[in-house]
Write an enzyme that holds these catalytic residues in place. Structure first.
Site, PDB file in Angstrom:
ATOM      1  N   PRO A  77       9.140   3.567   1.182  1.00 55.31           N
ATOM      2  CG  PRO A  77       7.791   3.163  -0.588  1.00 55.31           C
ATOM      3  CD  PRO A  77       9.395   4.097   0.255  1.00 55.31           C
ATOM      4  CG  ASP A 120      13.794   2.275   0.106  1.00 56.41           C
ATOM      5  OD1 ASP A 120      12.710   2.901  -0.132  1.00 56.41           O
ATOM      6  OD2 ASP A 120      14.383   3.800   0.271  1.00 56.41           O
ATOM      7  CG  HIS A 121       8.749  -1.997  -1.797  1.00 52.93           C
ATOM      8  ND1 HIS A 121       9.437  -3.436  -2.410  1.00 52.93           N
ATOM      9  CD2 HIS A 121       7.335  -3.174  -1.478  1.00 52.93           C
ATOM     10  CE1 HIS A 121       8.787  -4.173  -2.834  1.00 52.93           C
ATOM     11  NE2 HIS A 121       7.996  -4.739  -2.592  1.00 52.93           N
ATOM     12  NE  ARG A 122      12.051   5.541  -1.626  1.00 52.06           N
ATOM     13  CZ  ARG A 122      12.726   6.452  -0.881  1.00 52.06           C
ATOM     14  NH1 ARG A 122      12.357   7.783  -1.712  1.00 52.06           N
ATOM     15  NH2 ARG A 122      13.342   6.580   0.231  1.00 52.06           N
TER      16      ARG A 122
END
Lengths: 437, 330
Positions: A232, A408-410
């Site tokens: 994401p 990377d929003h993770r």
């Protein structure tokens, strides 16, 4: 002692036969292999020889009758003691074909003489057993001739993903990888910048033309799709006044140690990324889906997205965080030359931890970069323009640059990404702050 | 036998009989010994008529004791004779196994080359004759595993005629396997042709789809399969190994380098066998040519089954064709 002769199976799996005519009558003397009866089966009319020598004592079946295989049809008085069904055959018959279609032997029923026909074929084609699992730490899956081809073409199978079932690497996969190597790099794409034309596989029709997707284009497509739809993405922007950086650059290039070195704004950005990542380790990390872990790197292998005549490649500067500005500048220049000349080695494009894409060289202000697969951050460096800027309440002309950071929003929260981008901005707009990092 | 006659159709059994006869005529030191080889002429009639023509001194029946047969032959060989021992059935050889492995295989070595051991041990092997236990086994791997022994397997009447003479002429002990269910296969024997040397394999049929290597009784099975495979558009290259120790694999390597696929066929159980050795050597020598793993079509790793079940045990045409499909599926 009378020996009983039962109707044998004279063919393959016949079950019955019609008695046509007897050649003997009770009281006749018969010898071994003398023809005693004509029978007709589903396949043919055949003559049956006598397995015994002696005198016919009784015929059990009338001509015209149909009897099952195994039915006694004649009794012959042999004068011998009773013998078992598998008892010794007469010595003279060894090696001769007996009435059952088998060759008479002293031991056993004897081998069949009939030719063996094939059974009906199954419709389903044979399929090989599933390949062993492919994965990191395991030897790549490929047939030996494919391994040989890879060796000849200089392709490291560990860098090739297999397209066949189970991840098995095919000849085509290796040839494709070799094509990429020829073209200057198996690029994982970070930025879909302007593309040069592909050199082959064209087909055209009115008003359009088609190109086969291959080589760098194919690798780029696979990489950006893998990244864009797995990680994401969050992108944040920052506009900074880099006038102090440009002034510092002007002073440095006048110094002896920077003479003959191409000291670009990209070198400053690279140094800033290395410094800032120390304070925000999440941006120099990787999401490992397989193990459910986040991998933090103690080093920075800095990817630099480079447009080449053959497409986009992302060579790496190893341990960029241990390099001083001068070394970074030298490495960037070498890397750019190699990429342009298509000499980037496949190994130089692997194992990056964070990437910079210098879209400013195209005169572009900013964009939303797509992460290199496996990495958590990518910085887009926009072009540096003279722009009106408010300094101490007055509008003045300054050197201004836009930064875009995708994460990377993770792995990276908004707070961490913002902090990282702010630190880069600080380092570029006030390079003296570097002393505090 | 006159060498100018037109080719005559002979059975494999007859080829052996005539080969033995020729060897005995050529060398007075050649003796034939075994259970029922004299007056009866052997249970398969391989020695038929030899005692009558060469006398009881040269063709003689022994007691039912294989250890004694081999031990006696070893002693005769020490004294300069060339004994040919018949082991009546494959499964009977084991009482003589100690003499074969401990004495016959080692005396030449133990005597530092002073005592050659020109002994031939003839063993009918394989199944398919509907026989009881001990009569259908394929023990060739035991002997091929033993240094000091030569091991060969004939598969057709012409080879039978020549190979038995070559084995008798060999100064090393030769374990000579005969495919008992093929004893009555016929072929024309032309004495004018030059025989292939004993320790050579032979390409029987050329093809490009896959290589099939085999020996002994399954040679005919594989040739039949190759004929049928043409219906599927496959051409099989068929190789008769003929010699199991030493193995002559150069023609197999050459073939696999062209076809990229190998199937190895034998009646013997597959584990730690001649087919294992062929598979290992081909994997080593032809690694980069192999488009599929080496597949084996063999008997199963079970005791040989009762006669009524043996056709499910023996490799047949269909199992060979299935293997062809499988190697092509990779």
């Amino acid at each position: 002692m009378a020996s009983i002769f039962a109707l044998p199976d004279v063919g393959e799996g016949l079950t019955e036969a019609e008695i046509l005519s007897w050649h003997v009558t009770p009281g006749d003397t018969v010898t071994v292999n003398q023809i005693i009866v004509d029978i007709e089966t589903a396949k043919a009319a055949v003559e049956l020889p006598s397995p015994y020598a002696g005198v016919v004592s009784e015929l059990f079946v009338e001509p015209g009758a149909t009897v099952a295989v195994g039915t006694p049809i004649i009794a012959i008085e042999t004068g011998a003691e009773p013998a078992g069904a598998t008892g010794p055959a007469p010595a003279g018959a060894i090696g001769e074909e007996g009435p059952s279609g088998r060759i008479t032997t002293l031991v056993g029923y004897g081998p069949r003489t009939a030719t063996v026909a094939r059974r009906p074929r199954t419709a389903a084609p044979a399929s090989p057993p599933a390949a062993a699992a492919a994965g990191p730490g395991l030897a790549p899956l490929a047939k030996p001739p494919v391994r040989k081809l890879a060796k000849e073409l200089g392709v490291d199978l560990r860098t090739v993903s297999g397209s066949a079932a189970g991840g098995v690497i095919t000849r085509e996969d290796v040839e494709r990888a070799a094509h990429v190597v020829d073209n200057g790099g198996a690029g994982s794409a970070a930025w879909s910048g302007p593309e040069s034309g592909l050199d082959s596989g064209r087909g055209s029709s009115a008003g359009q033309h088609r190109e086969t997707v291959r080589g760098v284009r194919k690798a780029t497509a696979a990489a950006v799709v893998a990244s864009a739809f797995t990680a994401p993405h969050v992108t944040m922007f920052l506009t900074v006044d880099v006038t102090p950086m440009m002034e510092l650059r002007a002073r440095l290039v006048a110094q002896a140690q920077f003479r003959d070195i191409k000291l670009s704004p990209l070198a400053f950005a690279a140094r800033a990324v290395c410094l800032a990542s120390r304070r925000t380790p999440e941006v120099n990390a990787s999401w490992d889906e397989a193990t459910g872990e986040i991998v933090y790197f103690d080093y920075v292998h800095l990817g630099i997205a480079a447009a080449t005549p053959r497409g986009l490649v992302v060579p790496k500067i190893r341990n960029a965080d241990r390099m001083a500005l001068r070394d970074l500048a030298v490495a960037l220049d070498e890397l750019a030359v190699s990429a342009r000349e298509g000499r980037t080695a496949p190994a130089d494009m692997l194992g990056g931890t964070i990437t910079i894409t210098n879209i400013g060289v195209f005169g572009i202000d900013t964009g939303t970069p797509i992460l290199n697969p496996g990495e958590s951050a990518i910085l887009a460096l926009g072009t540096i323009r003279d722009m009106p800027w408010v300094v101490d309440g007055a509008v003045v002309a300054r050197k201004v640059c836009q930064l875009a950071l995708s994460v990377d929003h993770r792995v990276v929260d908004g707070q961490q990404g913002s902090q990282f981008l702010a630190h880069i901005g600080t380092l570029l707009s006030d390079p003296a702050q570097a002393i505090t990092f | 036998m006159a060498g100018t006659d037109a080719p005559q159709m002979i059975t494999l059994a007859k080829g052996l009989n005539q080969g033995l006869r020729a060897a005995m005529e050529a060398d007075r030191k050649v003796l034939v010994m075994g259970e029922d080889v004299g007056r009866l002429g052997g249970v398969f009639r391989i020695t038929d008529g030899l005692q009558k023509d060469f006398g009881e001194q040269r063709v003689f029946d022994t007691p039912l004791g294989e250890s004694g047969i081999i031990g006696t032959a070893v002693g005769l060989a020490v004294r300069g004779y060339r004994p040919v021992c018949e082991i009546q059935f494959d499964g009977f050889v084991f009482p003589g196994f100690d003499q074969i492995v401990s004495q016959l295989a080692k005396l030449h070595y133990r005597s530092q080359g002073k005592l050659p051991m020109p002994v031939v041990v003839r063993i009918p092997h394989g199944g398919g004759i509907g026989a009881v236990e001990h009569h259908s086994e394929s023990p060739e791997s035991y002997f091929a595993h033993t240094p000091g022994l030569k091991v060969v397997a004939c598969a057709n009447p012409v080879d039978a005629y020549w190979m038995i003479q070559q084995a008798i002429a060999c100064d090393d002990p030769v374990i000579f396997f005969e495919p008992k269910r093929r004893y009555w296969d016929k072929a024309p024997l032309d004495l004018a042709t030059t025989p292939l040397p004993l320790f050579c394999s032979r390409v029987l049929r050329s093809g490009t789809t896959a290589t099939v290597a085999t020996y002994g009784p399954t040679v005919r099975t594989v040739l039949d399969a190759a004929t049928v495979a043409e219906q599927d558009g496959h051409t099989l290259e068929v190789i008769d190994l003929r010699t199991l120790s030493p193995l002559d694999l150069a023609p197999v390597f050459d073939s696999v380098r062209r076809t990229g696929r190998l199937i190895c066929v034998s009646e013997a159980p597959s584990e730690v066998s001649v087919t294992s050795e062929v598979a290992a050597r081909v994997s080593q020598e032809c690694f980069y040519s192999l488009a599929a793993p080496v597949l084996r079509v063999t008997g199963f790793n079970t005791p040989y089954p009762p006669a009524k079940c043996e056709e499910d045990y023996l490799p047949d045409l269909d199992r060979v064709l299935d293997a062809v499909d499988r190697v092509l599926a990779y």
